[in-house]
Scaffold this motif. Structure first.
Motif, short mmCIF file in Angstrom:
data_model
loop_
_atom_site.label_atom_id
_atom_site.label_comp_id
_atom_site.label_asym_id
_atom_site.label_seq_id
_atom_site.Cartn_x
_atom_site.Cartn_y
_atom_site.Cartn_z
N ARG A 91 98.87 79.54 36.41
CA ARG A 91 97.94 80.67 36.24
C ARG A 91 98.34 81.87 37.10
O ARG A 91 98.23 83.02 36.65
CB ARG A 91 96.50 80.24 36.58
CG ARG A 91 95.87 79.33 35.53
CD ARG A 91 94.37 79.21 35.73
NE ARG A 91 94.01 78.96 37.10
CZ ARG A 91 93.98 77.76 37.70
NH1 ARG A 91 94.30 76.68 37.00
NH2 ARG A 91 93.62 77.62 38.95
N ARG A 139 99.15 85.60 36.12
CA ARG A 139 98.30 86.64 36.72
C ARG A 139 99.16 87.80 37.26
O ARG A 139 98.79 88.97 37.13
CB ARG A 139 97.45 86.02 37.84
CG ARG A 139 96.34 86.94 38.35
CD ARG A 139 95.39 86.19 39.28
NE ARG A 139 94.76 85.06 38.61
CZ ARG A 139 94.90 83.77 38.97
NH1 ARG A 139 95.62 83.46 40.03
NH2 ARG A 139 94.32 82.82 38.30
N ASP A 177 99.99 89.82 34.19
CA ASP A 177 98.82 90.45 33.56
C ASP A 177 98.34 91.64 34.39
O ASP A 177 97.91 92.66 33.85
CB ASP A 177 97.67 89.44 33.41
CG ASP A 177 98.04 88.32 32.45
OD1 ASP A 177 99.04 88.48 31.71
OD2 ASP A 177 97.35 87.28 32.45
N ALA A 221 96.96 88.19 42.16
CA ALA A 221 98.23 88.84 41.79
C ALA A 221 98.70 89.68 42.96
O ALA A 221 97.91 90.38 43.60
CB ALA A 221 98.02 89.71 40.56
#
Ligand SMILES: Cc1cc2nc3c(=O)[nH]c(=O)nc-3n(C[C@H](O)[C@H](O)[C@H](O)COP(=O)(O)O)c2cc1C
Length: 343
Positions: A32, A36, A39, A247
């Motif tokens: 994830r 992240r 994204d 992030a």
């Protein structure tokens, strides 16, 4: 045709053994934090200026006082012979060709002396974890004697990671496949959390500038600078340590503010395009580092592949700067970025 880093990623996945490809790409918690990082870059937009002469665009800058042709450095990664037999030597040659920083990781498969030799005068940062005082002192002395230009202390690995779930599924033990040049080919000693007295001691002991890698909170940035760090790398280790890590690019602005110019701030994690480089620099990074993309280049074409990955990023950076109305990376500031939707 290999036109973008995304093309290199696909080609590398074809070239690499599937267990190595997964070791490279994935992270804990269903990757994830890896996603992240990417994204978060997509949520940031570039806010262009007009009425600017961008007939000539400069990407040259300095990091820790050394000139680089482009604010894209190669992140320290160990075990590079997993991607190519020339491993770290090919990466160092490519960095030298392009005029940027090459790393030598404690977990490198070639010794730091050879990496420095292949870097032909380009700066080499030696990265280490806390392996205990004796090992750390020996590695610091070795890096200095080899003429490295900086020490990079990675602070986001508090213990040897449990084998990651994807590696366990694949029955893949990365360190058993390649030699560890700084540990007599054997397994490295246990990793400990880097505590403040250790960081202070490293900063006081070495004559080289110290860069602290893996900071995500402002108070840690303050502590690192107070301990004597000349640089901070805002990083979640490419999403390889915790699936719930923020992030890196989201953590960057507050850390830049906290550091307030007392040290250079760098960013890694998810940088894949020239746009990403512009966004990170606009948010205050001195330069960015790329981890996986250097492996993609290595896996596809060794030294030439890594050099091509760096060149693609530099060409994209020039293009993005021109469209942003910015003639020099030094002129990037927060005015060049905004988030989607009305503000
Ligand atoms: C295969 C691999 C090995 C790595 N080894 C190290 C290491 O030995 N020391 C370290 O500080 N970071 C290591 N990292 C993390 C990178 O330095 C960097 O933080 C990360 O790759 C940046 O994210 P990116 O891959 O999205 O560019 C490694 C990353 C990868 C992908």
């Amino acid at each position: 045709m290999l036109l973008t880093l995304a093309d290199y990623e696909v080609a590398a996945n074809d070239a690499l053994d599937s267990a190595i490809a997964s070791f490279l790409a994935d992270g804990p918690g269903s990757s994830r934090a890896v996603h992240r990082n990417r994204d978060a870059f997509q949520r940031i937009l570039i806010n262009p200026r007009r009425f600017v002469d961008v007939g000539r665009v400069s990407t040259t800058t300095t990091v820790l006082g050394r000139e680089v042709s482009c604010p894209v450095l190669i992140a320290p990664t160990g075990l590079q012979q997993l991607a190519h037999p020339d491993g770290e030597l090919a990466t160092a040659r490519a960095a030298a060709r392009v005029g940027t920083v090459a790393p030598a990781a404690a977990l490198a498969t070639y010794p730091v002396e050879r990496i420095v030799e292949e870097s032909r005068g380009a700066p080499v940062w030696f990265q280490l974890y806390d392996y205990g005082r004796k090992q750390v002192d020996a590695l610091l002395a070795r890096a200095e004697a080899a003429h490295c230009s900086a020490i990079c202390v990675t602070v986001d690995v508090p213990r040897r990671a449990r084998m990651r779930e994807h590696d366990r599924r694949n029955g893949f033990r990365p360190t058993s496949r390649v030699p560890l040049a700084h540990f007599d080919g054997s397994a490295p000693p246990e990793v400990r959390p880097v505590l403040l007295p250790t960081l202070e001691r490293i900063c006081a002991t070495t004559s080289l500038p110290v860069v602290v890698k893996g900071v995500l909170r402002t108070e840690d940035a303050h502590l690192a600078v107070g301990a004597g760090a000349a640089g901070i790398i805002v990083s979640n280790h490419g999403g390889r340590e915790s699936g719930s890590a923020p992030a890196a690019i989201d953590a960057l602005p507050e850390i830049v503010d906290a550091v307030g110019g007392r040290a250079e701030v760098f960013l890694d994690g998810g940088v894949r395009t020239g746009d990403d480089v512009v966004k990170a620099l606009a948010l205050g990074a001195r330069a960015v580092l790329i981890g996986r993309p250097s492996w993609w280049g290595l896996a596809v074409a060794g030294e030439d592949g890594v050099a091509d990955v760096l060149s693609i990023l530099r060409e994209e950076l020039v293009e993005t700067l021109a469209h942003a109305g910015c003639a020099d990376v030094a002129d990037l500031d927060r005015g060049f970025v905004r988030t989607e939707g009305p503000q």
